[in-house]
Design an enzyme around this catalytic site. Sequence first.
Site, short mmCIF file in Angstrom:
data_model
loop_
_atom_site.label_atom_id
_atom_site.label_comp_id
_atom_site.label_asym_id
_atom_site.label_seq_id
_atom_site.Cartn_x
_atom_site.Cartn_y
_atom_site.Cartn_z
N ASP A 5 -4.65 10.01 9.61
CA ASP A 5 -3.37 9.47 10.03
C ASP A 5 -2.85 10.06 11.32
OD1 ASP A 5 -2.68 7.50 8.02
OD2 ASP A 5 -2.72 9.18 6.62
N GLU A 35 0.87 -1.17 0.00
CA GLU A 35 0.00 0.00 0.00
C GLU A 35 0.91 1.22 0.00
OE1 GLU A 35 -3.09 0.05 3.02
OE2 GLU A 35 -3.06 2.24 3.03
#
Lengths: 403, 256
Positions: free
Chosen positions: B57, B46
């Site tokens: 995040d 990924e």
Amino acid sequence: MHSFNQNINYQDPSAEGYYGDFGGAYIPEMLYSNVETLKTQYIQIMQDPAFQREFHALLKDYVGRPTPLFYAERLSKEIGTQIYLKREDLCHTGAHKINNTIGQILLAQRLGKKKIIAETGAGQHGVATATVCALNGMECVVYMGEKDIERQAPNVARMKMLGATVIPAKSGSKTLKDATNEAIRAWINEPNDTHYIIGSVVGPHPYPDMVARFQSVISDEIRKQLKIKTGSELPTHVVACVGGGSNAAGAFYHFLNEQTVELIAVEAAGHGVYSGMSAATTQLGKPGILHGSKSILMQTEDGQVVEPHSISAGLDYPGIGPLHAFLYESKRGTFTSATDEEALEWAFQLSEMEGIIPALETAHAFAILPKMNFKPTDVVVVCLSGRGDKDLATYMQVMDSKK
Amino acid sequence: MSRLSELFKKQNERVLNVYCTAGFPQHNSTIQVMESLQENGANIIELGMPYSDPLADGEVIQSSGNVAIANGMTIDTLFAQLTLMRNSIHIPVVLMGYMNPILQYGFEAFCKKAKAVGVDGLILPDLPLYEFEHIYGKTVQENQLDFVFLVTPETPEERIRKLDSLSTGFLYAVSSSATTGQDKDFSKVALYLQKLQAMQLKNPVLVGFGIKDKETFDAVCAFSNGAIIGSAYIQALSKGNSVQETTAQFLKAVLK
């Protein structure tokens, strides 16, 4: 001159939160259930008569509304037109921000939320949030850029005194954009009993509409007060400063669908629009996605968000609410800007001319008045969004430098 | 059949997807990192496209993104680096990123270019279901890219089914409602994954967020087709000396 399309309802976004192409809810799935709950319930809750009663009682008895609409005689003479000041600076806590926090905390309670988080730039929204949390006995955590914590020390102290926890946002430019990122991340990480009180007409749908509705009390009052003072509910112009754009959204709201009223939004030009140190979003930005909605955004060619600059922490934001992006794109609104220097100059002008010390953010709205070629018959309402106590340190520096 | 479908046809358990940030730790390390991951046992890569404001995040991935941006990584640069990727990388590669940089590149141009360099699928956490269905999904499908939606423990069952039906390749089960890189209570995660298993979804399920070592990898593999490791690997990369050595040690510890 502004343009107006009779087929458009400028007030209401689509069911998915779009004003034209701007808005929506570009959020990670982790926020879905929180945002969806709000989206399906906010209108219903806000329209409930019991909610309205409680909201308006608090606005009256706690915030001190209605705020006066004051005819500024000396300023009017100076500019050569008729200027009315909507005195949001007289609200409890010193700015319009509390209109929204009162509304959202009542809504949060009806949604069964136990804890409140918020972001803040100048600290006005943080103080307004800490205040309503104290009033309702709810836990309050405010995210604030590290740079803003330094330049808005009095507001940090007020939040702490009101029992809030202030967490510095240390990423990026350490200002409002980053405080908002941190607040959104915190909301993702908090359990579902936390409500995020966004302070401006930004964020994923339904926030822009919800905040605009809570702030619309400003223009609702202007209409009634102007009718008494001038015989007409409608001014020719409404002027407000715009960072994310909540005081402007509130001051414009009940005039959005009135063809004859020109709406003037004043952005922060920092050192000058094209100086590289500016926060004049509509002039420098392109369509993009930030903080959960599609709007106009200051960014590099590669789509990285640019760090803006303004002397006023409240306008130091690289985006603008989606309603304003639409007003700009459709030309319903007139967008202009004032520099740091012009804002400072007008903070002193207004103080000396009308005996009102405005917030630095608010001073931007006054700085454009001499440039607008108003006619003597025009009726201009300026939203005096906040008072200047929090900016005294900056004002003192200016006075010292002139000695 | 897409590379992702082929992979899951051959292997439906303990599939390891490892996240890395393009342009991190060095501007030119992207392909080297990907080769090391492939060589040391990762099944899917990924590849994160750095963004200044990554809402989903945590700190570790945020800071790797900032390093990558400072290193000069852009979508344009990334595609230039990936042009010859398929000479050496044979496992599926999924691009992960946020909508804003992609919109500036042009969504259609982005999908075309991604397909052209051999990317297999996309994970765009801030592209919502409504906009995917009404605006962007068609372009993704026309370019034969897989698209992976996220589900969380808070996602209602009906919506999980909808997200599963729109996803191809795999479904990304976020272990709990949190940003990346947070520690988890894996007993709660197990209950949620068992619920997903019982739903008999169309797609294989990979679990991400908080998976950091052998223990957490094993824990979620018991109830899913595999897992995604991100922050822990990025942290190892930022501490480690050579990409090759760090990756070998890290994956050996997870897969032992």
